[in-house]
Design a protein around this motif. Structure first.
Motif, PDB file in Angstrom:
ATOM      1  N   LEU A 268       1.756   8.257   7.332  1.00 47.91           N
ATOM      2  CA  LEU A 268       1.014   7.398   8.268  1.00 47.91           C
ATOM      3  C   LEU A 268       1.195   5.926   7.924  1.00 47.91           C
ATOM      4  O   LEU A 268       1.414   5.093   8.818  1.00 47.91           O
ATOM      5  CB  LEU A 268      -0.476   7.749   8.261  1.00 47.91           C
ATOM      6  N   THR A 269       1.084   5.605   6.649  1.00 49.98           N
ATOM      7  CA  THR A 269       1.237   4.214   6.220  1.00 49.98           C
ATOM      8  C   THR A 269       2.636   3.705   6.548  1.00 49.98           C
ATOM      9  O   THR A 269       2.803   2.587   7.063  1.00 49.98           O
ATOM     10  CB  THR A 269       0.946   4.082   4.711  1.00 49.98           C
ATOM     11  N   TRP A 270       3.645   4.514   6.280  1.00 48.57           N
ATOM     12  CA  TRP A 270       5.030   4.146   6.582  1.00 48.57           C
ATOM     13  C   TRP A 270       5.208   3.898   8.079  1.00 48.57           C
ATOM     14  O   TRP A 270       5.791   2.893   8.490  1.00 48.57           O
ATOM     15  CB  TRP A 270       5.959   5.255   6.084  1.00 48.57           C
ATOM     16  N   ARG A 271       4.677   4.810   8.902  1.00 48.49           N
ATOM     17  CA  ARG A 271       4.805   4.653  10.362  1.00 48.49           C
ATOM     18  C   ARG A 271       4.038   3.429  10.856  1.00 48.49           C
ATOM     19  O   ARG A 271       4.517   2.729  11.757  1.00 48.49           O
ATOM     20  CB  ARG A 271       4.314   5.907  11.091  1.00 48.49           C
TER      21      ARG A 271
ATOM     22  N   GLY B 219       3.570   0.726   9.189  1.00 44.06           N
ATOM     23  CA  GLY B 219       4.429  -0.399   8.826  1.00 44.06           C
ATOM     24  C   GLY B 219       5.580  -0.580   9.802  1.00 44.06           C
ATOM     25  O   GLY B 219       5.914  -1.709  10.176  1.00 44.06           O
ATOM     26  N   GLN B 220       6.179   0.525  10.223  1.00 46.46           N
ATOM     27  CA  GLN B 220       7.276   0.458  11.194  1.00 46.46           C
ATOM     28  C   GLN B 220       6.800  -0.028  12.555  1.00 46.46           C
ATOM     29  O   GLN B 220       7.488  -0.810  13.217  1.00 46.46           O
ATOM     30  CB  GLN B 220       7.905   1.834  11.372  1.00 46.46           C
ATOM     31  N   LEU B 221       5.660   0.469  12.997  1.00 45.91           N
ATOM     32  CA  LEU B 221       5.156   0.147  14.330  1.00 45.91           C
ATOM     33  C   LEU B 221       4.526  -1.241  14.421  1.00 45.91           C
ATOM     34  O   LEU B 221       4.288  -1.739  15.524  1.00 45.91           O
ATOM     35  CB  LEU B 221       4.113   1.198  14.760  1.00 45.91           C
TER      36      LEU B 221
ATOM     37  N   ALA C 117       0.834  -1.206   0.000  1.00 42.82           N
ATOM     38  CA  ALA C 117       0.000   0.000   0.000  1.00 42.82           C
ATOM     39  C   ALA C 117       0.866   1.252   0.000  1.00 42.82           C
ATOM     40  O   ALA C 117       0.540   2.246  -0.670  1.00 42.82           O
ATOM     41  CB  ALA C 117      -0.947  -0.004   1.207  1.00 42.82           C
ATOM     42  N   LEU C 118       1.984   1.217   0.720  1.00 44.21           N
ATOM     43  CA  LEU C 118       2.903   2.357   0.726  1.00 44.21           C
ATOM     44  C   LEU C 118       3.523   2.550  -0.662  1.00 44.21           C
ATOM     45  O   LEU C 118       3.615   3.684  -1.154  1.00 44.21           O
ATOM     46  CB  LEU C 118       3.993   2.185   1.780  1.00 44.21           C
ATOM     47  N   ALA C 119       3.926   1.461  -1.304  1.00 44.94           N
ATOM     48  CA  ALA C 119       4.478   1.564  -2.661  1.00 44.94           C
ATOM     49  C   ALA C 119       3.432   2.149  -3.606  1.00 44.94           C
ATOM     50  O   ALA C 119       3.746   2.992  -4.465  1.00 44.94           O
ATOM     51  CB  ALA C 119       4.942   0.191  -3.146  1.00 44.94           C
ATOM     52  N   ASP C 120       2.188   1.734  -3.444  1.00 43.68           N
ATOM     53  CA  ASP C 120       1.089   2.281  -4.240  1.00 43.68           C
ATOM     54  C   ASP C 120       0.975   3.795  -4.018  1.00 43.68           C
ATOM     55  O   ASP C 120       0.840   4.564  -4.977  1.00 43.68           O
ATOM     56  CB  ASP C 120      -0.222   1.577  -3.853  1.00 43.68           C
TER      57      ASP C 120
END
Length: 173
Positions: free
Chosen positions: A148-151, A153-155, A106-109
């Protein structure tokens, strides 16, 4: 076709497509998977996203109508094509993130969406300056959604395994 006639078509169409994407899988508080995620502190409340997206879809629908109305403008075809591609990527994000639980996909999208939306906005600006300005809030919100999506994914390492993926549609038909 006049600008207003284009807007009467583009705005409701984009709103409908956004609504269908948002209803294709459980989202926000309707999603047990999303509820189970650790979220960044800057995550907006659930009520804000539908309000923001409705507003943004109206703005980009008006921007598209301006470009569609600019018959004969140089670069118009490419601008419209890029707009359609970024909109398709936008509509895919919800099923990827909320339905398939694929945070990194989803982040890549979103990254591809943002790059193409920026290119479309630049081309819109060459045709109708106000159309580019109407795209700006959308670019900001998509950027915020990317952060938000990146965070998330990290969390949430292994987020895709928290709850089984949704395979049923929420669209009433």
């Amino acid at each position: 076709m006049s600008f207003l006639r284009w807007a009467v078509v583009t705005v409701p169409l984009i709103l409908l497509l956004g609504f269908l994407s948002g209803r294709s899988v459980p989202v926000g508080s309707e999603s047990p998977w999303y509820a189970a995620l650790v979220k960044p502190e800057v995550t907006p409340p659930n009520w804000l996203c539908p309000v923001a997206w409705t507003t943004l879809y109206v703005l980009i629908g008006v921007a598209l109508a301006m470009i569609l109305h600019a018959r004969g403008a140089r670069g118009r075809g490419l601008a419209i094509t890029l707009f359609v591609v970024q909109l398709a990527l936008n509509l895919v994000w919800t099923p990827l993130f909320f339905g398939a639980h694929q945070v990194w996909l989803a982040l890549a999208d979103l990254v591809a969406l943002l790059v193409i939306a920026i290119a479309a906005t630049v081309l819109f600006g060459r045709i109708r300056t106000i159309a580019a300005w109407l795209m700006l809030p959308y670019l900001i919100w998509v950027s915020f959604a990317g952060v938000l999506t990146w965070r998330i994914g990290q969390l949430n390492p292994g987020a895709e395994t928290l709850v089984p993926a949704a395979h049923t549609s929420q669209v009433i038909g």
